[in-house]
Motif scaffolding. Structure first.
Motif, PDB file in Angstrom:
ATOM      1  N   MET A  49       1.154   2.629  -0.475  1.00 38.83           N
ATOM      2  CA  MET A  49       1.099   4.042  -0.125  1.00 38.83           C
ATOM      3  C   MET A  49       2.239   4.346   0.826  1.00 38.83           C
ATOM      4  N   LYS A  50       3.178   5.107   0.363  1.00 39.97           N
ATOM      5  CA  LYS A  50       4.323   5.452   1.198  1.00 39.97           C
ATOM      6  C   LYS A  50       3.994   6.587   2.163  1.00 39.97           C
ATOM      7  N   ALA A  51       3.232   7.560   1.696  1.00 36.86           N
ATOM      8  CA  ALA A  51       2.957   8.745   2.513  1.00 36.86           C
ATOM      9  C   ALA A  51       2.196   8.398   3.787  1.00 36.86           C
ATOM     10  N   SER A  52       1.239   7.497   3.705  1.00 42.00           N
ATOM     11  CA  SER A  52       0.431   7.181   4.877  1.00 42.00           C
ATOM     12  C   SER A  52       1.009   6.015   5.667  1.00 42.00           C
ATOM     13  N   GLY A  53       2.037   5.352   5.154  1.00 40.62           N
ATOM     14  CA  GLY A  53       2.649   4.241   5.857  1.00 40.62           C
ATOM     15  C   GLY A  53       1.841   2.956   5.778  1.00 40.62           C
ATOM     16  N   VAL A  54       0.856   2.897   4.901  1.00 41.31           N
ATOM     17  CA  VAL A  54       0.018   1.708   4.752  1.00 41.31           C
ATOM     18  C   VAL A  54       0.464   0.957   3.504  1.00 41.31           C
ATOM     19  N   THR A  55       0.618  -0.347   3.633  1.00 43.38           N
ATOM     20  CA  THR A  55       0.940  -1.181   2.480  1.00 43.38           C
ATOM     21  C   THR A  55      -0.342  -1.838   1.999  1.00 43.38           C
ATOM     22  N   LEU A  56      -0.752  -1.481   0.805  1.00 44.85           N
ATOM     23  CA  LEU A  56      -1.970  -2.053   0.235  1.00 44.85           C
ATOM     24  C   LEU A  56      -1.655  -3.386  -0.420  1.00 44.85           C
ATOM     25  N   LYS A  57      -2.566  -4.319  -0.274  1.00 41.82           N
ATOM     26  CA  LYS A  57      -2.434  -5.625  -0.902  1.00 41.82           C
ATOM     27  C   LYS A  57      -3.531  -5.773  -1.956  1.00 41.82           C
ATOM     28  N   GLU A  58      -3.315  -6.656  -2.894  1.00 39.71           N
ATOM     29  CA  GLU A  58      -4.277  -6.859  -3.971  1.00 39.71           C
ATOM     30  C   GLU A  58      -5.660  -7.216  -3.429  1.00 39.71           C
ATOM     31  N   GLU A  59      -5.708  -7.975  -2.352  1.00 39.47           N
ATOM     32  CA  GLU A  59      -7.002  -8.384  -1.801  1.00 39.47           C
ATOM     33  C   GLU A  59      -7.725  -7.263  -1.042  1.00 39.47           C
ATOM     34  N   ASP A  60      -7.098  -6.094  -0.885  1.00 38.06           N
ATOM     35  CA  ASP A  60      -7.721  -4.966  -0.198  1.00 38.06           C
ATOM     36  C   ASP A  60      -8.664  -4.166  -1.101  1.00 38.06           C
ATOM     37  N   LEU A  61      -8.549  -4.373  -2.416  1.00 40.59           N
ATOM     38  CA  LEU A  61      -9.353  -3.567  -3.320  1.00 40.59           C
ATOM     39  C   LEU A  61      -9.797  -4.368  -4.529  1.00 40.59           C
ATOM     40  N   ALA A  62     -10.766  -3.819  -5.241  1.00 39.41           N
ATOM     41  CA  ALA A  62     -11.252  -4.410  -6.486  1.00 39.41           C
ATOM     42  C   ALA A  62     -11.247  -3.318  -7.546  1.00 39.41           C
TER      43      ALA A  62
END
Length: 114
Positions: free
Chosen positions: A1-14
């Motif tokens: 996510m560029k807009a919020s400045g958060v880098t999501l990783k595969e282990e963050d979601l299912a």
């Protein structure tokens, strides 16, 4: 996510993909059904697509995609990322349902009046 400045990783979601179809995937199940003129007839025929349109659904297969956040603090970011993915991939945002509050594992605490 560029807009919020958060880098999501595969282990963050299912992600869970569920296909619901009428037994033949994307293909019309009536193509395999043979029709008889009457009870004693031995001659079979199929119903042409143009004659059965009012009987059939427009789509023979639905795909339901569920995205779950493994971290409570990333729910909004993941929801926004999934919405952006839908817009980029399909040109529209399809139905998005939030988790009902009573089913959330981490209870939402009311803000304190400090």
């Amino acid at each position: 996510m560029k807009a919020s400045g958060v880098t999501l990783k595969e282990e963050d979601l299912a992600v869970c993909n569920v296909k619901v179809n009428l037994t033949r995937g994307r293909w019309n199940p009536l193509e395999r059904v043979k029709i008889f003129k009457d009870y004693d007839s031995e001659v079979m025929f199929s119903i042409a697509d143009g004659r059965a349109n009012h009987l059939l659904p427009v789509c023979n297969e639905d795909i339901i995609v569920r995205v779950y956040s493994k971290k409570h603090e990333l729910v909004e970011v993941i929801s926004e990322a999934f919405g952006n993915f839908q817009l980029k991939t399909y040109g529209l945002k399809t139905q998005v349902h939030e988790t009902p509050e009573k089913k959330c594992r981490t209870p939402l605490l009311p803000e304190s009046n400090v």
